[in-house]
Design a protein around this motif. Sequence first.
Motif, short mmCIF file in Angstrom:
data_model
loop_
_atom_site.label_atom_id
_atom_site.label_comp_id
_atom_site.label_asym_id
_atom_site.label_seq_id
_atom_site.Cartn_x
_atom_site.Cartn_y
_atom_site.Cartn_z
N PHE A 69 0.94 -1.06 -0.01
CA PHE A 69 0.08 -0.07 0.14
C PHE A 69 0.77 1.31 0.00
O PHE A 69 1.95 1.32 0.64
N VAL A 70 0.49 2.54 -0.80
CA VAL A 70 1.35 3.38 -0.48
C VAL A 70 0.61 4.51 0.22
O VAL A 70 -0.76 4.80 0.17
N ILE A 71 1.39 4.95 1.17
CA ILE A 71 0.78 5.57 2.29
C ILE A 71 1.38 6.97 2.55
O ILE A 71 2.79 7.11 2.19
N GLU A 72 1.15 7.98 3.37
CA GLU A 72 1.49 9.23 4.04
C GLU A 72 1.37 9.10 5.42
O GLU A 72 0.28 8.90 5.77
N ALA A 73 2.24 9.18 6.17
CA ALA A 73 2.30 9.25 7.43
C ALA A 73 2.75 10.44 8.11
O ALA A 73 4.01 10.57 7.87
N GLU A 74 2.29 10.86 8.96
CA GLU A 74 2.55 12.09 9.71
C GLU A 74 2.92 11.77 11.19
O GLU A 74 1.97 11.23 11.91
N GLY A 75 3.95 12.38 11.91
CA GLY A 75 3.94 11.90 13.11
C GLY A 75 5.36 12.67 14.20
O GLY A 75 5.89 13.38 13.17
N ILE A 76 5.56 12.06 15.12
CA ILE A 76 6.81 12.60 15.72
C ILE A 76 7.89 11.68 15.95
O ILE A 76 7.65 10.36 16.02
N VAL A 77 9.23 11.88 15.52
CA VAL A 77 10.30 11.10 15.54
C VAL A 77 10.64 10.89 16.86
O VAL A 77 10.68 11.91 17.94
N SER A 78 10.66 9.31 17.43
CA SER A 78 10.97 9.24 18.77
C SER A 78 11.92 8.14 18.75
O SER A 78 12.25 7.36 17.97
N GLU A 79 12.76 8.02 19.92
CA GLU A 79 13.81 6.98 20.10
C GLU A 79 13.22 5.68 20.32
O GLU A 79 12.38 5.59 21.16
N ARG A 80 13.78 4.58 19.65
CA ARG A 80 13.51 3.28 19.74
C ARG A 80 13.99 2.86 21.20
O ARG A 80 15.00 2.96 21.61
N LEU A 81 13.06 1.84 21.71
CA LEU A 81 13.44 1.31 22.88
C LEU A 81 14.59 -0.02 22.47
O LEU A 81 15.60 -0.09 23.07
#
Length: 597
Positions: free
Chosen positions: A70-82
């Motif tokens: 699927f082709v998507i557009e995703a908006e959000g906040i970058v966060s550090e991975r655990l």
Amino acid sequence: MLRTHTCGELRISHVNQPVTLTGWVQRLRDKGSILWIDLRDRYGITQLVFEEGKTDSAVLALAKTLGREFVIEAEGIVSERLSKNDKLPTGDIELKVSRLRVLNSAKVPPFTIEDESDGGDELRMKYRYLDLRRTPVRENLLLRHKMAQQTRAYLDSLNFVEVETPVLIKSTPEGARDFVVPSRIHHGEFYALPQSPQTFKQLLMVSGFDRYYQIVRCFRDEDLRADRQPEFTQIDCEMAFVTQEDILNTFEGLVCHLFKTVKGIELGSVPRITYADAMKRYGSDKPDTRFGMTFTELKNKTNLPPGGGKEGGVDLTSGKNFNVFDNAELVVGICATGCAEYTRKQLDELTDFVKRPQVGAKGLVYVQYRSDGSFKSSVDKFYTTDDLKKWAEAFRAQPGDLLLIMAGEANATRKQLNELRLLMGEKLGLRDKTKFAALWVLDFPLLEWNEETNRYHAMHHPFTSPRQEDIPLLETDPGNVRANAYDMVLNGSEIGGGSIRIHDRATQQLMFRKLGFTDEEAKKQFGFLMEAFEYGAPPHGGIAFGFDRLCALFGGSDSIRDFIAFPKNNAGRDMMIDTPSTISEEQLRELGLIIKP
Ligand code: ASP
């Protein structure tokens, strides 16, 4: 753009930034309350995360409806991975998605779009646009792009001018069949597609352009062999007012430049060998010089090895009642370092290999020079230990080595031994794809006798100039005339070839006669070029590199197909657009063509 960053771009320094990414859903992991998506674009992969209680429930619900590709557009906040993933450049972070938009849905792809795909060749070719989404395939095309850019940069820096030449032309003599295109307007007449722009680049020299190049598509209707494409790309070049030496230096420079800028490798100066020596020492005009294992002759009854030169006299085998060697023109072998302890089974396999129809030998003689200094051979009945010791000396063999010896007519035996040498190189791991050995092969014969047509053919093409000192031989011994022609070989593949050209009408006409053209035929086919030579043609010469092959070698692959965006399969068919295909009755009628059953 719809995105603020690419999927390969975000790092720990971006944490807490709001971003928007776009791309394809590579993988979904749905753990119920938490859902991860690997989002992929040309630049890399970034992990998206959706979590019950934290992500907006409508967004989470939408995310659960997504499927692979699927082709998507995703908006959000970058966060550090655990838990970080150090295999991924973006592996320190993930994107906590707050807004999601489906740009397009996708059917389940017919094979997995991963580095290692489960799709077979034909299926991946049919859906080539999906195969091109895979990282290794994409990287091949990016490598090709870089090679083209660097080729242009190098040639441009030396004042080469890029000129396009026509695609609808007339027959070019590169030795293959032409693809032809019927003309609608000129009923009953045809264009041919260029096998190379050879005549045009020579005409550009007559025009005074002096240095020409073109990264150009060429077409040859040849019988299909593995890894041949009916259309392929050349780096085609021509220079005026040059000697052979100038051309060798200029294009050695190109290859060195490509190695340096694309692979970070210093190639160094490219060694040179004559065609005659290449045949004598390797049995091939495109020897793989990543390893030695050169030929040693135990007997040579030919006074003239191919291409000329003086040899003969050696005979360490005759008079011991071994008929095979007694009757042979040439007894020649290779020394496989450290292989003396090969088992009977391994030796039989080598014999079977040389007896295969593709190799065509009658048999193979071996001598095991054992670590304790003793000998064991398949011809112990005929030869004493002293005889075998002399052979070992001729080979400069050491205890622990294995001698593999073949015999028969000189040219055929050399070619057969070449196959065995390559096989042994392979077995001993000496053909390492990350190592590169280039070589110039010089002084090719001008002409080659063709048994089928019973006449001489041009070994390179009919515009190649004979070596000045060999011109008298054209009348007396045409087969031994050497040409000012050269090939560049890389890891046992011919990657480029060219020549100094004939630039006067009289010599060109003589050449056509030697090739069996009547003056009438020569004029009809190449009159335009011979006429041009009468209007002040400068001395000139050139070369063309097989660009697809060069890219494949740089990419460490045996297959040129992997480096062509939309290749044909081994049967010359484009599986994706399904061609060649029939044309309509209407088109046939307009062209005045009738298809015979
Ligand atoms: N036209 C030649 C070829 O395609 C190359 C050359 O002679 O420049 O092999």
